[in-house]
Design a protein around this motif. Sequence first.
Motif, PDB file in Angstrom:
ATOM      1  N   THR A 244       0.662  -1.206   0.089  1.00  0.00           N
ATOM      2  CA  THR A 244       0.041   0.011  -0.057  1.00  0.00           C
ATOM      3  C   THR A 244       0.885   1.125  -0.027  1.00  0.00           C
ATOM      4  O   THR A 244       0.600   2.296  -0.619  1.00  0.00           O
ATOM      5  CB  THR A 244      -0.986  -0.068   1.356  1.00  0.00           C
ATOM      6  OG1 THR A 244      -0.236  -0.258   2.430  1.00  0.00           O
ATOM      7  CG2 THR A 244      -1.994  -1.329   0.974  1.00  0.00           C
ATOM      8  N   THR A 245       2.005   1.016   0.638  1.00  0.00           N
ATOM      9  CA  THR A 245       2.941   2.312   0.502  1.00  0.00           C
ATOM     10  C   THR A 245       3.374   2.675  -0.930  1.00  0.00           C
ATOM     11  O   THR A 245       3.275   3.913  -1.092  1.00  0.00           O
ATOM     12  CB  THR A 245       4.109   2.164   1.607  1.00  0.00           C
ATOM     13  OG1 THR A 245       3.523   1.885   2.875  1.00  0.00           O
ATOM     14  CG2 THR A 245       5.007   3.461   1.449  1.00  0.00           C
ATOM     15  N   LEU A 247       1.719   1.911  -3.614  1.00  0.00           N
ATOM     16  CA  LEU A 247       0.744   2.496  -4.433  1.00  0.00           C
ATOM     17  C   LEU A 247       0.374   3.882  -3.910  1.00  0.00           C
ATOM     18  O   LEU A 247       0.121   4.857  -5.043  1.00  0.00           O
ATOM     19  CB  LEU A 247      -0.509   1.675  -3.893  1.00  0.00           C
ATOM     20  CG  LEU A 247      -1.983   1.993  -4.631  1.00  0.00           C
ATOM     21  CD1 LEU A 247      -2.106   1.831  -5.972  1.00  0.00           C
ATOM     22  CD2 LEU A 247      -2.992   1.194  -3.899  1.00  0.00           C
ATOM     23  N   LYS A 248       0.474   4.237  -2.850  1.00  0.00           N
ATOM     24  CA  LYS A 248       0.341   5.690  -2.675  1.00  0.00           C
ATOM     25  C   LYS A 248       1.308   6.602  -3.033  1.00  0.00           C
ATOM     26  O   LYS A 248       1.094   7.687  -3.380  1.00  0.00           O
ATOM     27  CB  LYS A 248       0.539   5.852  -1.004  1.00  0.00           C
ATOM     28  CG  LYS A 248      -0.839   5.206  -0.339  1.00  0.00           C
ATOM     29  CD  LYS A 248      -1.211   5.381   1.271  1.00  0.00           C
ATOM     30  CE  LYS A 248      -2.154   4.949   1.764  1.00  0.00           C
ATOM     31  NZ  LYS A 248      -2.159   5.033   3.384  1.00  0.00           N
ATOM     32  N   ARG A 249       2.661   6.182  -3.109  1.00  0.00           N
ATOM     33  CA  ARG A 249       3.664   6.907  -3.706  1.00  0.00           C
ATOM     34  C   ARG A 249       3.544   7.296  -5.286  1.00  0.00           C
ATOM     35  O   ARG A 249       3.758   8.213  -5.610  1.00  0.00           O
ATOM     36  CB  ARG A 249       4.795   6.299  -3.563  1.00  0.00           C
ATOM     37  CG  ARG A 249       5.319   6.231  -2.032  1.00  0.00           C
ATOM     38  CD  ARG A 249       6.732   5.451  -1.867  1.00  0.00           C
ATOM     39  NE  ARG A 249       7.771   6.192  -2.600  1.00  0.00           N
ATOM     40  CZ  ARG A 249       9.068   6.183  -2.501  1.00  0.00           C
ATOM     41  NH1 ARG A 249       9.368   5.048  -1.830  1.00  0.00           N
ATOM     42  NH2 ARG A 249      10.258   6.768  -3.291  1.00  0.00           N
ATOM     43  N   TYR A 250       2.843   6.181  -5.887  1.00  0.00           N
ATOM     44  CA  TYR A 250       2.667   6.066  -7.263  1.00  0.00           C
ATOM     45  C   TYR A 250       1.412   6.382  -7.960  1.00  0.00           C
ATOM     46  O   TYR A 250       1.037   6.621  -9.157  1.00  0.00           O
ATOM     47  CB  TYR A 250       3.439   4.954  -7.857  1.00  0.00           C
ATOM     48  CG  TYR A 250       4.899   4.981  -7.920  1.00  0.00           C
ATOM     49  CD1 TYR A 250       5.783   5.539  -8.791  1.00  0.00           C
ATOM     50  CD2 TYR A 250       5.506   4.381  -6.773  1.00  0.00           C
ATOM     51  CE1 TYR A 250       7.076   5.590  -8.377  1.00  0.00           C
ATOM     52  CE2 TYR A 250       6.880   4.183  -6.821  1.00  0.00           C
ATOM     53  CZ  TYR A 250       7.421   4.976  -7.655  1.00  0.00           C
ATOM     54  OH  TYR A 250       8.822   4.978  -7.569  1.00  0.00           O
ATOM     55  N   GLU A 251       0.442   6.606  -7.088  1.00  0.00           N
ATOM     56  CA  GLU A 251      -0.817   6.894  -7.683  1.00  0.00           C
ATOM     57  C   GLU A 251      -0.895   8.352  -7.849  1.00  0.00           C
ATOM     58  O   GLU A 251      -0.136   9.010  -7.464  1.00  0.00           O
ATOM     59  CB  GLU A 251      -2.015   6.682  -6.375  1.00  0.00           C
ATOM     60  CG  GLU A 251      -2.019   7.506  -5.423  1.00  0.00           C
ATOM     61  CD  GLU A 251      -3.037   6.995  -4.226  1.00  0.00           C
ATOM     62  OE1 GLU A 251      -3.753   6.039  -4.660  1.00  0.00           O
ATOM     63  OE2 GLU A 251      -3.077   7.488  -3.142  1.00  0.00           O
ATOM     64  N   GLY A 254       0.431  11.371  -5.955  1.00  0.00           N
ATOM     65  CA  GLY A 254       1.245  10.880  -5.128  1.00  0.00           C
ATOM     66  C   GLY A 254       2.646  11.372  -5.440  1.00  0.00           C
ATOM     67  O   GLY A 254       3.186  12.304  -6.375  1.00  0.00           O
ATOM     68  N   GLU A 255       3.723  11.421  -4.415  1.00  0.00           N
ATOM     69  CA  GLU A 255       4.959  11.977  -4.181  1.00  0.00           C
ATOM     70  C   GLU A 255       5.819  11.599  -5.441  1.00  0.00           C
ATOM     71  O   GLU A 255       6.654  12.264  -5.844  1.00  0.00           O
ATOM     72  CB  GLU A 255       5.899  11.793  -3.020  1.00  0.00           C
ATOM     73  CG  GLU A 255       6.286  10.356  -2.885  1.00  0.00           C
ATOM     74  CD  GLU A 255       6.863  10.052  -1.324  1.00  0.00           C
ATOM     75  OE1 GLU A 255       8.003  10.592  -1.312  1.00  0.00           O
ATOM     76  OE2 GLU A 255       6.384   9.398  -0.377  1.00  0.00           O
ATOM     77  N   TRP A 257       4.577  10.401  -8.498  1.00  0.00           N
ATOM     78  CA  TRP A 257       3.572  10.067  -9.656  1.00  0.00           C
ATOM     79  C   TRP A 257       4.282  10.751 -10.750  1.00  0.00           C
ATOM     80  O   TRP A 257       4.283  10.135 -11.816  1.00  0.00           O
ATOM     81  CB  TRP A 257       2.150  11.052  -9.455  1.00  0.00           C
ATOM     82  CG  TRP A 257       1.682  11.189 -10.849  1.00  0.00           C
ATOM     83  CD1 TRP A 257       1.226  12.283 -11.145  1.00  0.00           C
ATOM     84  CD2 TRP A 257       0.868  10.096 -11.350  1.00  0.00           C
ATOM     85  NE1 TRP A 257       0.464  12.342 -12.291  1.00  0.00           N
ATOM     86  CE2 TRP A 257       0.290  10.883 -12.508  1.00  0.00           C
ATOM     87  CE3 TRP A 257       0.769   8.890 -11.389  1.00  0.00           C
ATOM     88  CZ2 TRP A 257      -0.544  10.265 -13.490  1.00  0.00           C
ATOM     89  CZ3 TRP A 257       0.101   8.229 -12.510  1.00  0.00           C
ATOM     90  CH2 TRP A 257      -0.376   8.651 -13.312  1.00  0.00           C
TER      91      TRP A 257
END
Length: 285
Positions: A244-245, A247-251, A254-255, A257
Motif C-alpha cells: 500500500t505504501t 501504491l500511495k507513492r505512485y498513484e 502521490g509523491e 507520480w
Amino acid sequence: ERLHHLPTRGFAELRRLTSLEVVACPILRDVNTRGSLLPTSLINLDVNPCGDTEASVLMALQNLSALRSLTLFNCSNIEELPSVKVFGTLNNLIDVSICRCKNLISLGAIGAVASLRKLSILCCDKISFSHSPQDGCCFKLQKLRIDRQALLSMEPLRSLRHTKELQIGDDYAMESLPEEWLLQNAASLHSIEIGVSEALRSLPSVMEKLGSLQSLHIERAPLIQSLPQLPASLCKLVIWGCNTTFLKRYESGGEDWGKIAHIAAVDIKAYSEGVLYLYSHFHFV
C-alpha cells in the motif's frame, strides 16, 4: 498407457506426415527401428512423455529440415538436449518449448539453431551452471519464457542480444533483474512480464536505458519500495500486488507520480488476498 513399442520401421515411410504427438505413453521401450524413426516431412513434434524412447526421439531429429515446432513436456528420461550434430541440421525450427523435464541438466547445443524465434523453459530446475555449454547462441529470439531468472546467466541465454519479449514466471527467489543481460538486449527489448515475485526488491537503474521498452508488467511484488527512472518509450505499466505504501507513492497526486506520469496506460493495484490468485496471465504450465 499400455503401448510398449513404436512401429518396427518407425514413421519414416509416412512421407506426408507433418504433425506427430506422443502423449502419455509411459512404458514405451527403446527398440532400434529398421529405418529412420521420424519422416523428413515432419513440421510439428510433441513428446509428452514417451517412456524410454525419449532420448531416441531427440536423436532422430537430425536432418529434419522441415521441423518448425518442438515440444518436450514432462519428459523425465531426458538429461540433456542433443549436440550441434543434431541441432545444427534443424534449419527451420522456430519454436521450442521445454516444460517439466525434471531430470534435464543441460540444454546441449540448442544455441546452434539459428532459426529459433520462440523459446520456453519452464519447471526444469536441474539445469545448472556446471552443465551449461560454453558456446553462445546464434539465434535472435522474439520471445523468451522462463521461470527462473538464473537461466539468464547460463548459456546460451546469457549470450542473447536481440530478444524482443521477456517473460519470467513465478520466481520466488528473484530479487532483481540482471543488468548486463538487459543492456545486451536494450535495442530490441519491448516487453517485460514478471509473474509472482515475492522476493523482488527493486528494478535496476539501467531500466532507463531500455530505449525500445514499451510494456512492463509485474505481478505480486510486495517488497518493491520504489521504481527507477523508466524509459521515455514506455507506454504501458502494470504492477499488480504491490504494498500500500508503494501504491500511495505512485498513484495520481502521490509523491512519485511525476516519475510515471508520461506513461499512457498505468495500472497499479495493491496486494489483496484472494484477488491475485484469480490472475492466470503467468500460469504457463
